[in-house]
Design a protein around this motif. Structure first.
Motif, PDB file in Angstrom:
ATOM      1  N   THR A  10       0.864  -1.190   0.000  1.00 30.80           N
ATOM      2  CA  THR A  10       0.000   0.000   0.000  1.00 30.80           C
ATOM      3  C   THR A  10       0.897   1.236   0.000  1.00 30.80           C
ATOM      4  N   GLY A  12       0.837   3.541   2.188  1.00 27.65           N
ATOM      5  CA  GLY A  12       1.301   3.751   3.564  1.00 27.65           C
ATOM      6  C   GLY A  12       2.508   2.900   3.928  1.00 27.65           C
ATOM      7  N   ASN A 121       2.806   1.732  12.537  1.00 30.54           N
ATOM      8  CA  ASN A 121       1.557   1.845  13.302  1.00 30.54           C
ATOM      9  C   ASN A 121       1.718   1.676  14.809  1.00 30.54           C
ATOM     10  N   ARG A 161       7.714  12.154   3.252  1.00 28.36           N
ATOM     11  CA  ARG A 161       8.367  12.711   2.056  1.00 28.36           C
ATOM     12  C   ARG A 161       8.429  14.235   2.154  1.00 28.36           C
ATOM     13  N   GLY A 189      -7.163   7.502   2.695  1.00 31.02           N
ATOM     14  CA  GLY A 189      -5.889   6.787   2.566  1.00 31.02           C
ATOM     15  C   GLY A 189      -5.494   6.613   1.115  1.00 31.02           C
ATOM     16  N   SER A 190      -4.521   5.746   0.853  1.00 29.43           N
ATOM     17  CA  SER A 190      -3.971   5.648  -0.507  1.00 29.43           C
ATOM     18  C   SER A 190      -4.945   4.964  -1.471  1.00 29.43           C
ATOM     19  N   TYR A 240      -6.934  10.303  -7.374  1.00 29.40           N
ATOM     20  CA  TYR A 240      -5.694  10.167  -6.618  1.00 29.40           C
ATOM     21  C   TYR A 240      -4.943  11.464  -6.861  1.00 29.40           C
ATOM     22  N   LEU A 241      -4.214  11.916  -5.868  1.00 38.50           N
ATOM     23  CA  LEU A 241      -3.501  13.185  -6.044  1.00 38.50           C
ATOM     24  C   LEU A 241      -2.016  12.976  -5.777  1.00 38.50           C
ATOM     25  N   MET A 244       0.052  15.812  -2.811  1.00 35.41           N
ATOM     26  CA  MET A 244      -0.583  15.859  -1.482  1.00 35.41           C
ATOM     27  C   MET A 244      -0.078  17.045  -0.659  1.00 35.41           C
ATOM     28  N   GLY A 259      -4.886   5.843   8.780  1.00 35.81           N
ATOM     29  CA  GLY A 259      -3.599   5.296   8.339  1.00 35.81           C
ATOM     30  C   GLY A 259      -2.445   6.083   8.960  1.00 35.81           C
ATOM     31  N   ALA A 260      -1.361   5.382   9.260  1.00 39.69           N
ATOM     32  CA  ALA A 260      -0.243   5.994   9.982  1.00 39.69           C
ATOM     33  C   ALA A 260       0.350   7.185   9.234  1.00 39.69           C
ATOM     34  N   MET A 261       0.524   7.055   7.914  1.00 39.68           N
ATOM     35  CA  MET A 261       1.158   8.147   7.168  1.00 39.68           C
ATOM     36  C   MET A 261       0.207   9.311   6.979  1.00 39.68           C
ATOM     37  N   THR A 262      -1.057   8.996   6.702  1.00 40.90           N
ATOM     38  CA  THR A 262      -2.058  10.065   6.603  1.00 40.90           C
ATOM     39  C   THR A 262      -1.995  10.928   7.862  1.00 40.90           C
ATOM     40  N   GLU A 265       1.356  12.901   8.346  1.00 37.84           N
ATOM     41  CA  GLU A 265       1.460  14.024   7.402  1.00 37.84           C
ATOM     42  C   GLU A 265       0.534  15.168   7.814  1.00 37.84           C
ATOM     43  N   HIS A 285      -5.915  -1.262  14.240  1.00 37.79           N
ATOM     44  CA  HIS A 285      -4.774  -0.367  14.489  1.00 37.79           C
ATOM     45  C   HIS A 285      -5.050   1.086  14.097  1.00 37.79           C
ATOM     46  N   GLN A 286      -5.952   1.294  13.110  1.00 42.34           N
ATOM     47  CA  GLN A 286      -6.219   2.687  12.702  1.00 42.34           C
ATOM     48  C   GLN A 286      -6.872   3.464  13.847  1.00 42.34           C
TER      49      GLN A 286
HETATM   50  C1  LIG Z   1      -6.676  -0.456   5.262  1.00 41.89           C
HETATM   51  C2  LIG Z   1      -5.302  -0.485   5.848  1.00 41.89           C
HETATM   52  O1  LIG Z   1      -4.926  -1.418   6.530  1.00 41.89           O
HETATM   53  N1  LIG Z   1      -4.540   0.588   5.563  1.00 41.89           N
HETATM   54  C3  LIG Z   1      -3.177   0.707   6.032  1.00 41.89           C
HETATM   55  C4  LIG Z   1      -2.301   1.295   4.945  1.00 41.89           C
HETATM   56  O2  LIG Z   1      -2.954   2.520   4.639  1.00 41.89           O
HETATM   57  P1  LIG Z   1      -2.717   3.481   3.411  1.00 41.89           P
HETATM   58  O3  LIG Z   1      -1.980   2.833   2.315  1.00 41.89           O
HETATM   59  O4  LIG Z   1      -4.005   4.129   3.129  1.00 41.89           O
HETATM   60  O5  LIG Z   1      -1.669   4.456   4.081  1.00 41.89           O
HETATM   61  P2  LIG Z   1      -1.630   5.759   4.959  1.00 41.89           P
HETATM   62  O6  LIG Z   1      -2.962   6.293   5.294  1.00 41.89           O
HETATM   63  O7  LIG Z   1      -0.692   5.504   6.090  1.00 41.89           O
HETATM   64  O8  LIG Z   1      -0.888   6.747   3.936  1.00 41.89           O
HETATM   65  C5  LIG Z   1      -1.428   7.107   2.706  1.00 41.89           C
HETATM   66  C6  LIG Z   1      -0.308   7.649   1.872  1.00 41.89           C
HETATM   67  O9  LIG Z   1      -0.764   7.814   0.537  1.00 41.89           O
HETATM   68  C7  LIG Z   1      -0.515   9.142   0.114  1.00 41.89           C
HETATM   69  N2  LIG Z   1      -1.582   9.546  -0.828  1.00 41.89           N
HETATM   70  C8  LIG Z   1      -2.891   9.276  -0.536  1.00 41.89           C
HETATM   71  C9  LIG Z   1      -3.884   9.660  -1.410  1.00 41.89           C
HETATM   72  C10 LIG Z   1      -3.519  10.356  -2.596  1.00 41.89           C
HETATM   73  O10 LIG Z   1      -4.353  10.730  -3.423  1.00 41.89           O
HETATM   74  N3  LIG Z   1      -2.213  10.600  -2.823  1.00 41.89           N
HETATM   75  C11 LIG Z   1      -1.221  10.211  -1.981  1.00 41.89           C
HETATM   76  O11 LIG Z   1      -0.030  10.450  -2.230  1.00 41.89           O
HETATM   77  C12 LIG Z   1      -0.504   9.980   1.383  1.00 41.89           C
HETATM   78  O12 LIG Z   1       0.210  11.178   1.183  1.00 41.89           O
HETATM   79  C13 LIG Z   1       0.164   9.021   2.355  1.00 41.89           C
HETATM   80  O13 LIG Z   1       1.566   9.088   2.246  1.00 41.89           O
HETATM   81  O14 LIG Z   1      -0.964   1.444   5.431  1.00 41.89           O
HETATM   82  C14 LIG Z   1      -0.804   2.244   6.623  1.00 41.89           C
HETATM   83  C15 LIG Z   1       0.665   2.203   7.019  1.00 41.89           C
HETATM   84  O15 LIG Z   1       1.050   0.919   7.434  1.00 41.89           O
HETATM   85  C16 LIG Z   1      -1.710   1.738   7.748  1.00 41.89           C
HETATM   86  O16 LIG Z   1      -1.622   2.617   8.858  1.00 41.89           O
HETATM   87  C17 LIG Z   1      -3.135   1.640   7.244  1.00 41.89           C
HETATM   88  O17 LIG Z   1      -3.986   1.201   8.256  1.00 41.89           O
END
Ligand SMILES: CC(=O)N[C@H]1[C@@H](OP(=O)(O)OP(=O)(O)OC[C@H]2O[C@@H](n3ccc(=O)[nH]c3=O)[C@H](O)[C@@H]2O)O[C@H](CO)[C@@H](O)[C@@H]1O
Length: 350
Positions: A10, A12, A121, A161, A189-190, A240-241, A244, A259-262, A265, A285-286
């Motif tokens: 993913t 994240g 996480n 990043r 999330g992603s 998707y963007l 970000m 999500g941890a990265m969301t 950030e 975990h979320q």
């Molecule tokens: C359903 C699930 O289990 N999701 C897991 C997954 O989430 P997921 O992959 O959604 O990851 P996060 O929410 O941690 O991060 C999303 C990442 O995607 C980027 N982004 C998002 C949308 C977009 O349009 N463009 C873009 O660049 C954000 O800037 C960010 O860096 O991995 C994370 C890190 O282990 C976990 O905490 C989440 O629980």
């Protein structure tokens, strides 16, 4: 030093490994990313100019067909990984958690290469828990409140990043063709989040009536269903963007998953967030990620089952009308240079 970095599955999982790779490269180290062919980790690592080598890997699943795939891919992936470790002879291996990092960690341990782990996480994943007994250190995105890793666990924060934090607001407003006023960022999330999307889509007309600008990222899978929402001057919709950093720079409040990265950030950009954790995430975990930041007053957590359009609209409009109820200085609670600390520790540990 030559270092293999493995992780993905993913956004994240792969995004936080990028700043670590960049910092290592800046220090003159050789970095090779390990991931699956035609995967998000391959696309992202290559975009940032890294060499990628491939392993087969598949998510563990009790469904019989998926389990057979898991078993076959795991065996093949282990041999892929043994070959890579044998040929590249790395000095160290960094695993970013999840099934993609599993084969290379296993091969590395069998070949006597020092391995390090990184956990995004609050509740650690299985791969990291299993391999932590063989790892030299475990770098942590959140404090190890439950002491899963003992003295091996080092709280460094999640590496973010650089282009995602500290973007110039004026440039970002021009990018969205928005005015400098209250803006909401909504995304799941992603990959996007269908149920959250539905509630956000319902709320949009009332939010716009309240003079709120909205950036709505649906997730690629769900875009078709939501793209027909009216093309209002206060609304931008994306599947998707890539930019970000711009979205964070113009937003006051966000509605997101946990999500941890969301979350990391958002916190580093001082954007307050209403967090609706994905209820089926492993070990919930979320929810715990979000609770961690709720304790600092930086997010407010609401369970998906309790969320309605009316509650969401009320919360956002209340925030717009009274900024004092939200904390807009959260960046000070969270480490900003996690990747620097990780590289320091990798270099120091002989
Ligand atoms: C359903 C699930 O289990 N999701 C897991 C997954 O989430 P997921 O992959 O959604 O990851 P996060 O929410 O941690 O991060 C999303 C990442 O995607 C980027 N982004 C998002 C949308 C977009 O349009 N463009 C873009 O660049 C954000 O800037 C960010 O860096 O991995 C994370 C890190 O282990 C976990 O905490 C989440 O629980």
């Amino acid at each position: 030093m030559k270092i293999l970095i493995a992780g993905g599955g993913t956004g994240g999982h792969i995004y936080p490994l990028i700043p670590v790779g960049e910092e290592l490269r800046k220090h003159g180290h050789e970095v090779i990313f390990i991931g699956r062919r035609e995967s998000i980790e391959e696309r992202v690592a290559k975009k940032y100019g890294f060499t990628v080598q491939y392993v087969r890997a598949s998510l563990f699943d009790l469904n019989i067909l998926k389990f057979v795939k898991f078993a076959i891919f795991s065996i093949n992936g282990f041999f892929d990984a043994l070959k890579i470790v044998g040929k590249t002879k790395p000095d160290k291996i960094l695993g970013g958690g999840g099934y993609v990092s599993l084969p290379i960690l296993l091969a590395g341990i069998l070949k006597g290469v020092p391995v390090y782990l990184y956990e995004q996480n609050t509740i650690p994943g299985r791969t990291n828990l299993i391999f932590s007994r063989f790892a030299r250190l475990v770098f942590l995105g959140f404090e190890d409140i439950k002491n899963h890793f003992g003295s091996k666990g080092v709280f460094v924060g999640n590496p973010v990043r650089k282009e995602v934090i500290n973007q110039d607001k004026k440039t970002a407003l021009e990018f969205f063709k928005f005015e400098d006023k209250f803006t909401l960022l909504a995304f799941g999330g992603s990959g996007g989040a269908y149920k959250l999307n539905k509630i956000i889509a319902e709320a949009i007309p009332e939010l716009i009536e309240n003079e709120i600008q909205i950036i709505f990222i649906t997730g690629v899978k769900f875009f078709d269903e939501f793209k027909s929402l009216s093309n209002h001057k206060n609304l931008r919709i994306y599947p998707y963007l890539d930019e970000m950093g711009y979205a964070y720079a113009v937003s006051t409040v966000a509605v997101t998953r946990g999500g941890a990265m969301t979350l990391s950030e958002l916190i580093l950009n001082n954007v307050y967030s209403i967090v609706v954790p994905f209820p089926y995430a492993r070990d919930n975990h979320q929810f715990y990620n979000a609770k961690y930041f709720e304790n600092y007053g930086c997010v407010s957590v609401i369970k998906e089952e309790d969320l309605t359009k009316d509650i969401l609209v009320k919360k956002i409009v209340d925030f717009k009308n009274d900024f004092h109820i939200i904390n807009l200085e959260c960046a000070k609670f969270y480490p900003r240079d996690a990747e620097k600390r990780i590289v320091e520790l990798l270099e120091e540990d002989k």
